[in-house]
Design a protein around this motif. Sequence first.
Motif, PDB file in Angstrom:
ATOM      1  N   PHE A  37       0.858  -1.178   0.000  1.00  0.00           N
ATOM      2  CA  PHE A  37       0.000   0.000   0.000  1.00  0.00           C
ATOM      3  C   PHE A  37       0.898   1.234   0.000  1.00  0.00           C
ATOM      4  O   PHE A  37       2.088   1.155   0.306  1.00  0.00           O
ATOM      5  CB  PHE A  37      -0.897   0.016   1.242  1.00  0.00           C
ATOM      6  CG  PHE A  37      -2.027  -0.962   1.188  1.00  0.00           C
ATOM      7  CD1 PHE A  37      -1.808  -2.319   1.363  1.00  0.00           C
ATOM      8  CD2 PHE A  37      -3.328  -0.523   0.971  1.00  0.00           C
ATOM      9  CE1 PHE A  37      -2.861  -3.222   1.302  1.00  0.00           C
ATOM     10  CE2 PHE A  37      -4.384  -1.418   0.916  1.00  0.00           C
ATOM     11  CZ  PHE A  37      -4.144  -2.773   1.089  1.00  0.00           C
ATOM     12  N   ARG A  45      -4.681   6.370   1.909  1.00  0.00           N
ATOM     13  CA  ARG A  45      -3.889   5.183   1.625  1.00  0.00           C
ATOM     14  C   ARG A  45      -4.551   4.391   0.499  1.00  0.00           C
ATOM     15  O   ARG A  45      -5.784   4.263   0.464  1.00  0.00           O
ATOM     16  CB  ARG A  45      -3.789   4.319   2.872  1.00  0.00           C
ATOM     17  CG  ARG A  45      -2.845   3.130   2.738  1.00  0.00           C
ATOM     18  CD  ARG A  45      -2.750   2.385   4.047  1.00  0.00           C
ATOM     19  NE  ARG A  45      -4.017   1.795   4.417  1.00  0.00           N
ATOM     20  CZ  ARG A  45      -4.262   1.252   5.624  1.00  0.00           C
ATOM     21  NH1 ARG A  45      -3.319   1.255   6.533  1.00  0.00           N
ATOM     22  NH2 ARG A  45      -5.442   0.718   5.862  1.00  0.00           N
ATOM     23  N   GLY A  47      -4.190   0.768  -2.130  1.00  0.00           N
ATOM     24  CA  GLY A  47      -3.532  -0.475  -2.451  1.00  0.00           C
ATOM     25  C   GLY A  47      -2.800  -0.356  -3.770  1.00  0.00           C
ATOM     26  O   GLY A  47      -3.349   0.180  -4.731  1.00  0.00           O
TER      27      GLY A  47
END
Length: 125
Positions: A37, A45, A47
């Motif tokens: 991530f 945040r 992935g």
Amino acid sequence: HVQLVESGGGSVQAGGSLRLSCAASGYTHPQYCMAWFRQGPGKAREGVAAIDSDGDTSYAESVRGRFTISKDTSEDSAKNTLYLQMNSLKSEDTAMYYCAAELVFGHPLRGTYNYWGQGTQVTVS
């Protein structure tokens, strides 16, 4: 007790490459999924890439074709190393990159993981 330690971050010019590593120690469930991530300045945040126990991979559209996730697994599963090869880096790739292990539920790039590393900074100028 699972520990994840990232390394390999740094500063690089646009168009350059970096290889991130995540050393995972301690027991992890055999059906684990591991992922990278990142969180850029002022951003949520997200992935970046994930790999499951069968070696199947998932990538964010923004990095597909430029980043490659891979892993080395020891025979006793007590130690694993996760990698992220990053090529053709762009300024928008600047972020703190985190390693995650053991997907609890959800999509590999958006789900909940049991274990997280402390992160390694990547700066692209």
